[in-house]
Design an enzyme around this catalytic site. Structure first.
Site, PDB file in Angstrom:
ATOM      1  N   ARG B 329       4.123  -5.534 -41.872  1.00 19.16           N
ATOM      2  CA  ARG B 329       3.793  -4.211 -41.332  1.00 19.16           C
ATOM      3  C   ARG B 329       3.011  -3.330 -42.286  1.00 19.16           C
ATOM      4  O   ARG B 329       2.045  -2.685 -41.900  1.00 19.16           O
ATOM      5  CB  ARG B 329       5.086  -3.503 -40.968  1.00 19.16           C
ATOM      6  CG  ARG B 329       5.757  -4.199 -39.845  1.00 19.16           C
ATOM      7  CD  ARG B 329       7.045  -3.558 -39.483  1.00 19.16           C
ATOM      8  NE  ARG B 329       7.553  -4.253 -38.311  1.00 19.16           N
ATOM      9  CZ  ARG B 329       8.741  -4.041 -37.780  1.00 19.16           C
ATOM     10  NH1 ARG B 329       9.556  -3.162 -38.316  1.00 19.16           N
ATOM     11  NH2 ARG B 329       9.109  -4.707 -36.710  1.00 19.16           N
ATOM     12  N   ARG B 434      10.367  -3.430 -44.788  1.00 28.03           N
ATOM     13  CA  ARG B 434      11.256  -4.260 -43.995  1.00 28.03           C
ATOM     14  C   ARG B 434      10.444  -5.163 -43.070  1.00 28.03           C
ATOM     15  O   ARG B 434       9.487  -4.724 -42.448  1.00 28.03           O
ATOM     16  CB  ARG B 434      12.187  -3.394 -43.145  1.00 28.03           C
ATOM     17  CG  ARG B 434      13.040  -4.214 -42.202  1.00 28.03           C
ATOM     18  CD  ARG B 434      14.025  -3.372 -41.450  1.00 28.03           C
ATOM     19  NE  ARG B 434      13.433  -2.517 -40.446  1.00 28.03           N
ATOM     20  CZ  ARG B 434      13.025  -2.919 -39.235  1.00 28.03           C
ATOM     21  NH1 ARG B 434      13.096  -4.183 -38.897  1.00 28.03           N
ATOM     22  NH2 ARG B 434      12.525  -2.040 -38.389  1.00 28.03           N
TER      23      ARG B 434
HETATM   24  C1  LIG Z   1      11.367   1.846 -31.296  1.00 29.35           C
HETATM   25  C2  LIG Z   1      12.083   1.001 -32.302  1.00 29.35           C
HETATM   26  C3  LIG Z   1      12.129  -0.369 -32.154  1.00 29.35           C
HETATM   27  C4  LIG Z   1      12.798  -1.168 -33.074  1.00 29.35           C
HETATM   28  N1  LIG Z   1      12.799  -2.523 -32.887  1.00 29.35           N
HETATM   29  C5  LIG Z   1      13.465  -3.304 -33.776  1.00 29.35           C
HETATM   30  C6  LIG Z   1      13.511  -4.725 -33.597  1.00 29.35           C
HETATM   31  O1  LIG Z   1      12.967  -5.272 -32.651  1.00 29.35           O
HETATM   32  N2  LIG Z   1      14.192  -5.457 -34.501  1.00 29.35           N
HETATM   33  C7  LIG Z   1      14.838  -4.883 -35.554  1.00 29.35           C
HETATM   34  O2  LIG Z   1      15.469  -5.609 -36.324  1.00 29.35           O
HETATM   35  N3  LIG Z   1      14.810  -3.541 -35.741  1.00 29.35           N
HETATM   36  C8  LIG Z   1      14.148  -2.740 -34.883  1.00 29.35           C
HETATM   37  N4  LIG Z   1      14.116  -1.374 -35.087  1.00 29.35           N
HETATM   38  C9  LIG Z   1      14.920  -0.781 -36.158  1.00 29.35           C
HETATM   39  C10 LIG Z   1      16.369  -0.693 -35.728  1.00 29.35           C
HETATM   40  O3  LIG Z   1      16.465  -0.356 -34.371  1.00 29.35           O
HETATM   41  C11 LIG Z   1      17.183   0.340 -36.492  1.00 29.35           C
HETATM   42  O4  LIG Z   1      16.923   0.251 -37.842  1.00 29.35           O
HETATM   43  C12 LIG Z   1      18.656   0.115 -36.280  1.00 29.35           C
HETATM   44  O5  LIG Z   1      18.958   0.049 -34.911  1.00 29.35           O
HETATM   45  C13 LIG Z   1      19.499   1.171 -36.943  1.00 29.35           C
HETATM   46  O6  LIG Z   1      20.846   0.972 -36.590  1.00 29.35           O
HETATM   47  P1  LIG Z   1      21.994   1.811 -37.242  1.00 29.35           P
HETATM   48  O7  LIG Z   1      23.257   1.317 -36.629  1.00 29.35           O
HETATM   49  O8  LIG Z   1      21.884   1.762 -38.706  1.00 29.35           O
HETATM   50  O9  LIG Z   1      21.741   3.322 -36.825  1.00 29.35           O
HETATM   51  P2  LIG Z   1      21.432   4.020 -35.416  1.00 29.35           P
HETATM   52  O10 LIG Z   1      21.345   3.086 -34.302  1.00 29.35           O
HETATM   53  O11 LIG Z   1      20.295   4.945 -35.660  1.00 29.35           O
HETATM   54  O12 LIG Z   1      22.732   4.871 -35.125  1.00 29.35           O
HETATM   55  C14 LIG Z   1      23.038   6.038 -35.806  1.00 29.35           C
HETATM   56  C15 LIG Z   1      24.336   6.557 -35.275  1.00 29.35           C
HETATM   57  O13 LIG Z   1      24.791   7.599 -36.108  1.00 29.35           O
HETATM   58  C16 LIG Z   1      25.192   8.694 -35.344  1.00 29.35           C
HETATM   59  N5  LIG Z   1      25.005   9.887 -36.171  1.00 29.35           N
HETATM   60  C17 LIG Z   1      23.949  10.225 -36.961  1.00 29.35           C
HETATM   61  N6  LIG Z   1      24.195  11.385 -37.597  1.00 29.35           N
HETATM   62  C18 LIG Z   1      25.418  11.781 -37.194  1.00 29.35           C
HETATM   63  C19 LIG Z   1      26.227  12.903 -37.499  1.00 29.35           C
HETATM   64  N7  LIG Z   1      25.846  13.847 -38.374  1.00 29.35           N
HETATM   65  N8  LIG Z   1      27.422  13.005 -36.879  1.00 29.35           N
HETATM   66  C20 LIG Z   1      27.864  12.066 -35.995  1.00 29.35           C
HETATM   67  N9  LIG Z   1      27.137  10.979 -35.706  1.00 29.35           N
HETATM   68  C21 LIG Z   1      25.936  10.849 -36.287  1.00 29.35           C
HETATM   69  C22 LIG Z   1      24.369   8.636 -34.091  1.00 29.35           C
HETATM   70  O14 LIG Z   1      25.036   9.315 -33.062  1.00 29.35           O
HETATM   71  C23 LIG Z   1      24.297   7.134 -33.869  1.00 29.35           C
HETATM   72  O15 LIG Z   1      25.453   6.730 -33.168  1.00 29.35           O
HETATM   73  C24 LIG Z   1      13.434  -0.573 -34.177  1.00 29.35           C
HETATM   74  C25 LIG Z   1      13.389   0.800 -34.336  1.00 29.35           C
HETATM   75  C26 LIG Z   1      12.698   1.589 -33.427  1.00 29.35           C
HETATM   76  C27 LIG Z   1      12.589   3.043 -33.670  1.00 29.35           C
END
Ligand SMILES: Cc1cc2nc3c(=O)[nH]c(=O)nc-3n(C[C@H](O)[C@H](O)[C@H](O)COP(=O)(O)OP(=O)(O)OC[C@H]3O[C@@H](n4cnc5c(N)ncnc54)[C@H](O)[C@@H]3O)c2cc1C
Ligand code: FES
Lengths: 249, 636
Positions: B329, B434
């Site tokens: 990327r 990444r």
């Molecule tokens: C459009 C898009 C497409 C993607 N496609 C891919 C892909 O195909 N393959 C891949 O590997 N990765 C992909 N990614 C990256 C990947 O989706 C994310 O990095 C990953 O899902 C992050 O997961 P997470 O569980 O760390 O956090 P998130 O899914 O962002 O969850 C964060 C959580 O924290 C909570 N939260 C945040 N702050 C607070 C707070 N202060 N109080 C209470 N709750 C809070 C939210 O409510 C949420 O539940 C993509 C990203 C995007 C934007």
């Protein structure tokens, strides 16, 4: 670019205890490339600068997948474009000068929170009742130890595409959640992994659905028409079939 | 000093040794421990479900109305796993190697190796949960290719892989909620981390419906709160994504690692106007079949179909013949910027390049392309009003993912004992860039497999239930948060929080985006405090804090972005090299590739907060490459 003007009629309600009313707001200079929600952002930013309460509405992904946005637009949940969520609906679909009416999902089980925002936790409780396969982390066999027919996988996927927005309920004169529940039942019923718990699952989810105050299906098929993921009412037929199976022994 | 606590032994055996030497908590005692998990994305939901299954008492928080709506739901293209189901030479080692190299040699070997090992089990588990991955006619799982790899190891469910994986984790979470091991708190936003005697002991959180602020105490706190891309205002992230939870933990003593490592994704739908609230990703998986090109001629205003083959520059295929359109990327984004800066971009303002499917449609037919990417094409049509089956997509890079995050050791514990950080919120596995389909893998590895095995190490050292909700130190934390919110409410200025967020975004994108220089970063560092000051004088939040108030939610998050962005720029300024997504124009090779400086910068920068207005302290964790030879990255 030709900018457009609209008259908005918006459901306002301070909280679940307060009465609701339709507020009329004029908006000017809206680009056809904006989404409906971006148009509301413009309105809200203006309201904030004049110290008026902005319109509460829900959204997060703004690309049609999280299921947060939930607005009845001119009488139709998510508006009249097929297979589209409110956040993906662009202003190019509205005529210059049009009056646009925006209301929240209305159903007994969806309790008002503020303006266009309602409480949809009833959906979570239905899923908690049985929308899962009981497998603990670490206990799974190799993914290829089980062959799954491509058609079955595809059908499971089509049902699993549900985003849990609740448009189906909002569109239904009975406020039935059977498309939503059927989608989960159908997904897991098509997969061999889902088989051992199918009866228990169906029973538990249907019981919870009734407890939450959702109505029953009377085959008007409005739900399918408004579903942004175009989930077929076939899943309701499957739900009925699975339910009969679940009570016959 | 920061100690990554990497287990001894050869890299292949580190994790197994770690587990063999660990001491699990006795089953009968687990329910005495209360663990708070903030976040219900892939990382948080999988961790909450797995800890619940083990018998711990878990409280799970998210700010959305349902755990199922966490930002992970939007991930499109797929998830990597070293299954070698394609017999194309994949292995744990190769996934490890690709990830280290893809991260431009700025990740910790031991963590990445463990990730590659665990990738295999993730797929097994998700299939068992009923995740409907794409399959072949023989009934086996299908794979596709993603950038930065020569093998096909990406599992997918159309363009909705994140949705299906998250619904799987959500179902496992629901099962525990129904079993009573997990309590769910949706629409409850963490305001602060509670630290007592140096240990994380709970959070202060605000009920977003009633506005009620209260403390939740626990024996350990887990943050799985996602990334901070919206520091740039426009990004592909959900609009609610924010840095508040991790930033406030940073202010309470957790070190923030490599904040300048941000990923700009090459294939997003270009911005259409000032009103835009977010940008939409077109998954990298599209580059399996789409070819990227621009006109050879400068300022060529002909439409795509009028430009003959020999007048097109398939620049990725030309510059990186072995990886072609699947170059990683950071490299693809910079290449796009270069051709656009060169005056060969397409579409409004020349800010776009073509992603062309005509060859693929001719080769395999429209129906196959539609089966592979149908929902992405539909999304493109809805947003742009143009049909990519007939004419090439126009795409441009956009902020997408943040590799930086709270510093964690091998146990995924931060520098605050008892505070664990998972998923995009930590810094651990992706170095400076990444690879596609690796975030889902990391989030689920962290939540399903790593934390459930590492948290016991900490819990064994403490006595459960030591702190009570009415402890003076707890009530003080609530008062501090209440006072902060009161200050925000009292400003009563004239502008919306969005206004300041946009202003910040412009600076961040222009001065700290795809190309950074010392002077641009210094400019950003002098401008950001001005916006912050203006914000604290002139933001307006109508209504009250004791009700559902989305303007307050937004202002609260923007306030943190306005502080955090300074840290991001400072980190970028102090890293005098280019690596992965961090491109400093001063440091590049003759052909415009990132030029690392391994002598001086082969380390993680972990920042310690020293109070607003004081420069934070930059600590270093030296990175050792014992298994992979440090080399200049080449995709030629
Ligand atoms: C459009 C898009 C497409 C993607 N496609 C891919 C892909 O195909 N393959 C891949 O590997 N990765 C992909 N990614 C990256 C990947 O989706 C994310 O990095 C990953 O899902 C992050 O997961 P997470 O569980 O760390 O956090 P998130 O899914 O962002 O969850 C964060 C959580 O924290 C909570 N939260 C945040 N702050 C607070 C707070 N202060 N109080 C209470 N709750 C809070 C939210 O409510 C949420 O539940 C993509 C990203 C995007 C934007
Ligand atoms: S905001 Fe996510 S579906 Fe509309």
């Amino acid at each position: 670019m030709n900018l457009r003007n609209y008259t908005l009629k918006i459901w306002r309600q301070k909280d679940k205890f307060s009465p609701s009313y339709l507020d009329t707001i004029q908006v000017k200079d809206i680009s056809p490339d904006m989404s409906l929600l971006e148009m509301l952002d413009v309105v809200n930013n203006h309201l904030i600068t004049i110290n008026k309460e902005p319109i509460a509405f829900e959204s997060d992904c703004r690309e049609g997948i999280c299921g947060a946005c939930s607005i009845v637009i001119n009488g139709i949940p998510h508006g009249k474009e097929r297979g589209t969520t409110a956040c993906q609906l662009h202003m190019r679909h509205f005529e210059d000068g049009e009056t646009i009416t925006l209301e929240p999902w209305r159903a007994e089980a969806f309790i008002p929170i503020k303006d266009l925002v309602v409480d949809r936790t009833a959906f979570d409780r239905i899923q908690q009742a049985g929308g899962y396969i009981s497998v603990n982390t670490g206990s799974a066999p190799d993914a290829h130890s089980m062959l799954i027919h491509k058609n079955a996988a595809d059908e499971a996927f089509d049902a699993a595409a549900c985003i849990g927005c609740g448009a189906c309920v909002a569109a239904c004169k009975n406020a039935s959640a059977m498309l939503f529940v059927g989608a989960k039942i159908s997904q897991l019923a098509h997969l061999p992994q889902g088989d051992p718990e199918r009866k228990r699952r169906t029973n538990a989810m249907v019981m919870q659905m009734e407890k939450e105050g959702f109505g029953s299906c009377s085959n008007t098929l409005e739900c399918e028409a408004v579903c942004p993921k175009e989930i077929s009412t076939k899943v309701i037929a499957e739900l009925n079939w699975e339910f009969i199976r679940s009570i016959n022994n | 000093m920061i100690n990554p606590k990497i287990p001894n032994g050869p890299i292949e055996n580190k994790w197994a040794n770690y587990i063999n030497n660990s001491k699990p908590i006795n089953h009968a005692n687990r329910s005495k421990y209360h663990i708070i998990i903030v976040g219900t994305g892939l990382a948080g939901a999988s961790a909450a479900a797995s800890l619940g299954e083990l018998g711990f008492r878990v409280s799970s928080f998210c700010f959305q109305d349902s755990p199922r709506r966490a930002h992970s739901i939007a991930a499109q293209g797929g998830i990597n796993a070293a299954k070698n189901y394609k017999n194309d030479g994949d292995s744990v080692w190769r996934l490890f190697y690709d990830t280290i190299k893809g991260g431009d040699f700025r990740a910790r070997e031991a963590n990445v190796y463990r990730l590659a090992q665990l990738s295999v089990k993730i797929i097994d588990h998700c299939v068992a949960q009923g995740v409907p991955f794409a399959r072949e006619y023989g009934g086996l799982l299908d794979n596709r290719s993603f950038g930065g790899s020569l093998v096909s190891r990406t599992f997918y469910a159309k363009g909705q892989t994140g949705q299906q994986l998250l619904l799987g984790a959500y179902s496992a979470l629901n099962r525990q909620i129904s079993a009573g091991t997990v309590k769910s708190f949706p629409r409850t936003e963490m305001q602060d981390l509670i630290v007592v005697d140096g240990h994380a002991k709970g959070i202060v959180a605000r009920n977003l419906i009633t506005g009620e602020l209260r403390a939740y105490t626990a024996d350990a706190v887990v943050l799985a709160t996602g990334g901070y891309s919206p520091a740039f205002y426009l990004s592909t992230n959900a609009i609610g994504c924010n840095v508040s939870a991790t930033y406030r933990a940073y202010k309470k003593g957790a070190f923030f690692a490599n904040p300048c490592y941000t990923q700009i994704h090459p294939t997003c739908i270009p911005q259409s106007g000032e009103h835009q609230s977010k940008l939409t990703l077109m998954s990298e998986s599209l580059r399996n079949d789409g070819r990227v090109w621009v006109p050879l001629m400068h300022n060529d205003h002909r439409s795509a179909e009028q430009i003959p083959e020999q007048e097109r520059d398939y620049y990725l295929e030309r510059k990186y013949p072995s990886y072609g359109n699947l170059a990683p990327r950071d490299i693809s984004s910079r290449a796009a910027k270069q051709v656009c800066d060169d005056g060969r971009g397409v579409g409004p303002g020349g800010k776009g390049v073509y992603l062309d499917f005509s060859n693929a449609i001719r080769r395999v037919g429209k129906s196959v392309i539609s089966a592979r990417y149908g929902n992405l094409f539909d999304m493109y049509i809805k947003i742009t009003g143009e049909n990519p089956y007939d004419k090439p997509m126009r795409i441009y890079p956009a902020v997408h993912y943040t590799m930086g995050g709270l510093w964690v050791d091998y146990d995924l514990m931060s520098t605050v004992p008892g505070l664990f950080v998972l998923g995009e919120a930590n810094f651990s596995d992706h170095g400076a860039n990444r690879l596609g389909a690796s975030a889902l893998m990391q989030g689920l590895a962290d939540g399903y497999f790593v934390l459930p095995n590492t948290i016991a190490g900490y819990l064994n050292q403490i006595k459960p239930g030591l702190i009570k909700d009415n402890d003076l130190r707890i009530t003080e934390s609530v008062d501090t948060s209440r006072e902060y919110i009161r200050r925000l409410m009292m400003i009563k200025g004239t502008k919306s929080p969005d206004y300041f967020h946009r202003e910040l975004g412009k600076i961040m994108w222009n001065d700290c985006g795809m190309a950074r220089t010392e002077s641009s970063l210094r400019r950003a560092l002098s401008e950001i405090p001005k916006i912050r000051e203006a914000f604290w004088k002139d933001v307006n939040i109508p209504g009250s804090d004791m009700e559902f108030n989305q303007t307050l939610e937004k202002a609260n998050r923007v306030a943190d972005f306005l502080e955090f962005s300074e840290l991001l720029c400072l980190d970028a300024l102090k890293r005098n090299e280019s690596c992965g997504g961090h491109f400093r124009e001063e440091y590049q090779t003759i052909d415009g590739e990132a030029q690392r400086n391994d002598e001086e910068f082969c380390h993680v920068a972990a920042w310690e907060y020293k109070g607003l207005g004081n420069e934070p302290v930059r600590h270093q964790e030296q990175l050792k490459f014992e298994n992979i030879h440090l080399a200049q990255r080449s995709y030629k």
